[in-house]
Motif scaffolding. Structure first.
Motif, PDB file in Angstrom:
ATOM      1  N   SER A 186       8.788  69.873  62.142  1.00  0.00           N
ATOM      2  CA  SER A 186       7.484  70.193  61.537  1.00  0.00           C
ATOM      3  C   SER A 186       7.733  70.247  59.885  1.00  0.00           C
ATOM      4  N   CYS A 187       8.948  70.687  59.647  1.00  0.00           N
ATOM      5  CA  CYS A 187       9.368  71.049  58.218  1.00  0.00           C
ATOM      6  C   CYS A 187       9.578  69.898  57.285  1.00  0.00           C
ATOM      7  N   ILE A 188       9.830  68.747  58.033  1.00  0.00           N
ATOM      8  CA  ILE A 188      10.168  67.634  57.202  1.00  0.00           C
ATOM      9  C   ILE A 188       8.920  66.942  56.238  1.00  0.00           C
ATOM     10  N   ARG A 189       9.460  66.289  55.178  1.00  0.00           N
ATOM     11  CA  ARG A 189       8.334  65.869  54.207  1.00  0.00           C
ATOM     12  C   ARG A 189       7.653  64.828  54.826  1.00  0.00           C
ATOM     13  N   SER A 190       6.292  64.565  54.468  1.00  0.00           N
ATOM     14  CA  SER A 190       5.431  63.575  54.870  1.00  0.00           C
ATOM     15  C   SER A 190       6.099  62.100  54.130  1.00  0.00           C
ATOM     16  N   GLY A 191       5.619  61.272  54.781  1.00  0.00           N
ATOM     17  CA  GLY A 191       6.068  59.875  54.312  1.00  0.00           C
ATOM     18  C   GLY A 191       6.429  58.869  55.367  1.00  0.00           C
ATOM     19  N   TYR A 192       6.835  57.948  55.091  1.00  0.00           N
ATOM     20  CA  TYR A 192       7.457  56.933  56.240  1.00  0.00           C
ATOM     21  C   TYR A 192       8.787  56.979  56.591  1.00  0.00           C
ATOM     22  N   TYR A 193       9.045  56.749  57.797  1.00  0.00           N
ATOM     23  CA  TYR A 193      10.365  56.962  58.206  1.00  0.00           C
ATOM     24  C   TYR A 193      10.842  55.733  59.146  1.00  0.00           C
ATOM     25  N   LEU A 194      12.150  55.583  59.115  1.00  0.00           N
ATOM     26  CA  LEU A 194      12.581  54.672  60.484  1.00  0.00           C
ATOM     27  C   LEU A 194      13.124  55.784  61.389  1.00  0.00           C
ATOM     28  N   LEU A 195      12.618  55.437  62.885  1.00  0.00           N
ATOM     29  CA  LEU A 195      13.049  56.223  63.744  1.00  0.00           C
ATOM     30  C   LEU A 195      13.923  55.583  64.627  1.00  0.00           C
ATOM     31  N   ARG A 196      15.330  56.001  64.601  1.00  0.00           N
ATOM     32  CA  ARG A 196      16.238  54.925  65.324  1.00  0.00           C
ATOM     33  C   ARG A 196      16.517  55.658  66.880  1.00  0.00           C
ATOM     34  N   ALA A 197      16.338  54.854  67.743  1.00  0.00           N
ATOM     35  CA  ALA A 197      16.630  55.119  68.985  1.00  0.00           C
ATOM     36  C   ALA A 197      17.903  54.606  69.425  1.00  0.00           C
ATOM     37  N   GLU A 198      18.670  55.287  70.306  1.00  0.00           N
ATOM     38  CA  GLU A 198      20.016  54.936  70.798  1.00  0.00           C
ATOM     39  C   GLU A 198      20.713  55.595  71.952  1.00  0.00           C
ATOM     40  N   HIS A 199      20.848  54.579  72.809  1.00  0.00           N
ATOM     41  CA  HIS A 199      21.514  55.093  74.091  1.00  0.00           C
ATOM     42  C   HIS A 199      22.906  54.575  74.046  1.00  0.00           C
ATOM     43  N   ILE A 200      23.919  55.432  74.504  1.00  0.00           N
ATOM     44  CA  ILE A 200      25.219  55.145  74.242  1.00  0.00           C
ATOM     45  C   ILE A 200      25.774  55.106  75.899  1.00  0.00           C
ATOM     46  N   ALA A 201      25.937  53.853  76.145  1.00  0.00           N
ATOM     47  CA  ALA A 201      26.613  53.692  77.833  1.00  0.00           C
ATOM     48  C   ALA A 201      28.079  53.867  77.790  1.00  0.00           C
ATOM     49  N   ILE A 202      28.748  54.906  78.407  1.00  0.00           N
ATOM     50  CA  ILE A 202      30.020  55.203  78.546  1.00  0.00           C
ATOM     51  C   ILE A 202      30.623  55.094  79.907  1.00  0.00           C
ATOM     52  N   HIS A 203      30.059  54.306  80.636  1.00  0.00           N
ATOM     53  CA  HIS A 203      30.547  53.842  81.822  1.00  0.00           C
ATOM     54  C   HIS A 203      32.165  53.227  81.750  1.00  0.00           C
ATOM     55  N   SER A 204      32.423  52.191  80.747  1.00  0.00           N
ATOM     56  CA  SER A 204      33.440  51.595  80.408  1.00  0.00           C
ATOM     57  C   SER A 204      34.221  52.190  79.004  1.00  0.00           C
ATOM     58  N   ALA A 205      33.727  53.377  78.765  1.00  0.00           N
ATOM     59  CA  ALA A 205      34.572  53.900  77.461  1.00  0.00           C
ATOM     60  C   ALA A 205      35.616  54.492  77.629  1.00  0.00           C
ATOM     61  N   GLY A 206      36.699  54.094  78.451  1.00  0.00           N
ATOM     62  CA  GLY A 206      38.070  54.791  78.885  1.00  0.00           C
ATOM     63  C   GLY A 206      38.855  54.029  77.826  1.00  0.00           C
ATOM     64  N   SER A 207      38.502  52.980  77.149  1.00  0.00           N
ATOM     65  CA  SER A 207      39.401  52.331  76.402  1.00  0.00           C
ATOM     66  C   SER A 207      38.502  51.947  74.968  1.00  0.00           C
ATOM     67  N   SER A 208      39.325  51.792  73.838  1.00  0.00           N
ATOM     68  CA  SER A 208      38.553  51.618  72.573  1.00  0.00           C
ATOM     69  C   SER A 208      37.421  50.455  72.555  1.00  0.00           C
ATOM     70  N   GLY A 209      36.395  50.621  72.066  1.00  0.00           N
ATOM     71  CA  GLY A 209      35.595  49.232  72.048  1.00  0.00           C
ATOM     72  C   GLY A 209      35.009  49.274  73.335  1.00  0.00           C
ATOM     73  N   GLY A 210      35.022  50.161  74.415  1.00  0.00           N
ATOM     74  CA  GLY A 210      34.402  49.924  75.672  1.00  0.00           C
ATOM     75  C   GLY A 210      32.950  50.692  75.588  1.00  0.00           C
ATOM     76  N   ALA A 211      32.649  51.710  74.879  1.00  0.00           N
ATOM     77  CA  ALA A 211      31.206  51.953  74.759  1.00  0.00           C
ATOM     78  C   ALA A 211      30.336  50.952  74.340  1.00  0.00           C
ATOM     79  N   GLN A 212      29.104  51.014  74.854  1.00  0.00           N
ATOM     80  CA  GLN A 212      27.963  50.189  74.509  1.00  0.00           C
ATOM     81  C   GLN A 212      26.840  50.832  74.096  1.00  0.00           C
ATOM     82  N   PHE A 213      26.315  50.277  72.675  1.00  0.00           N
ATOM     83  CA  PHE A 213      25.245  50.917  71.943  1.00  0.00           C
ATOM     84  C   PHE A 213      23.996  50.231  72.271  1.00  0.00           C
ATOM     85  N   TYR A 214      22.805  50.711  72.676  1.00  0.00           N
ATOM     86  CA  TYR A 214      21.740  50.025  72.829  1.00  0.00           C
ATOM     87  C   TYR A 214      20.789  50.775  71.614  1.00  0.00           C
ATOM     88  N   VAL A 215      20.266  50.003  70.833  1.00  0.00           N
ATOM     89  CA  VAL A 215      19.842  50.430  69.493  1.00  0.00           C
ATOM     90  C   VAL A 215      18.532  49.777  69.083  1.00  0.00           C
TER      91      VAL A 215
END
Length: 225
Positions: free
Chosen positions: A142-171
């Motif tokens: 409620s307190c942010i300034r009026s104006g135009y914004y980009l609203l970024r949706a992100e789901h981080i899938a971590i089923h294979s994230a046990g090794s570096s680079g295994g996480a999947q980002f859906y954006v």
């Protein structure tokens, strides 16, 4: 022949477990959301240092429209099918600088602040509130300034994230216009890429064994007015 059939079946199952975030509010797909590079193949971003981690775009082409909303309300963001993989939903906002167009601004720099993230339920395995859902209510502070914004949706899938680079980002990123706002400029803003490291504990994590008893969301704390 049998081997080829299994390959095709595996590919089909892999795609069915992936998703895009193409719609916000009552608009059509990719009308008020900038068309992401995975709009046809449901793919993901795997490198947190890639420019695609911002809005999953190889360029900064704008959407054809923007969603109008009011500060203190919420907007609904939609996926093209139920979120399948385990991991957190997160949402960020970035205000378009005065004098620039929401249709061409690329969201570069430390301009993003987080407005929502979810925590898992802990037990014999981690379960997530987003699992199976295809619509998500996003609070607009409620307190942010009026104006135009980009609203970024992100789901981080971590089923294979046990090794570096295994996480999947859906954006993806929606374009919204906010009215009725206040005067607060949120602190602790971050950039994409830059907000995440491949070794962050919420990105590099084995959720299978031993079963975690805590989870640290990547990125900054959720902004509250």
């Amino acid at each position: 022949m049998l081997s080829s059939a299994f390959v095709l079946l595996g590919a089909a199952l892999g795609v069915s477990g992936h998703y895009t975030f193409p719609k916000v509010g009552g608009g059509s797909d990719w009308q008020q959301v900038r068309r992401a590079d995975n709009w046809q193949d449901n793919g993901f971003v795997g490198n947190v240092n890639s420019g695609q981690i911002r809005c999953f775009q190889s360029n900064s082409a704008g959407a054809s429209a923007s969603l109008n909303t009011t500060a203190g309300s919420s907007v609904t963001y939609y996926s093209n099918q139920g979120v399948f993989h385990p991991g957190p939903m997160q949402f960020y906002l970035a205000r378009v600088p005065d004098g620039q167009s929401v249709n061409s601004w690329n969201g570069d720099g430390a301009v993003w602040f987080k407005v929502y993230h979810e925590q898992p339920n802990f037990g014999s395995q981690l379960t997530w509130p987003s699992t199976g859902k295809s619509s998500f209510n996003v609070p607009i502070p409620s307190c942010i300034r009026s104006g135009y914004y980009l609203l970024r949706a992100e789901h981080i899938a971590i089923h294979s994230a046990g090794s570096s680079g295994g996480a999947q980002f859906y954006v993806s990123c929606a374009q919204i216009g906010v009215t009725g706002g206040g005067s607060t400029d949120p602190p602790n803003k971050v950039s994409f890429p830059g907000a995440y490291s491949a070794s962050d504990p919420g990105i590099l994590i084995n959720i299978n064994w031993p079963i975690p008893t805590s989870y640290k969301n990547p990125g900054p704390a959720v902004f509250k007015c």
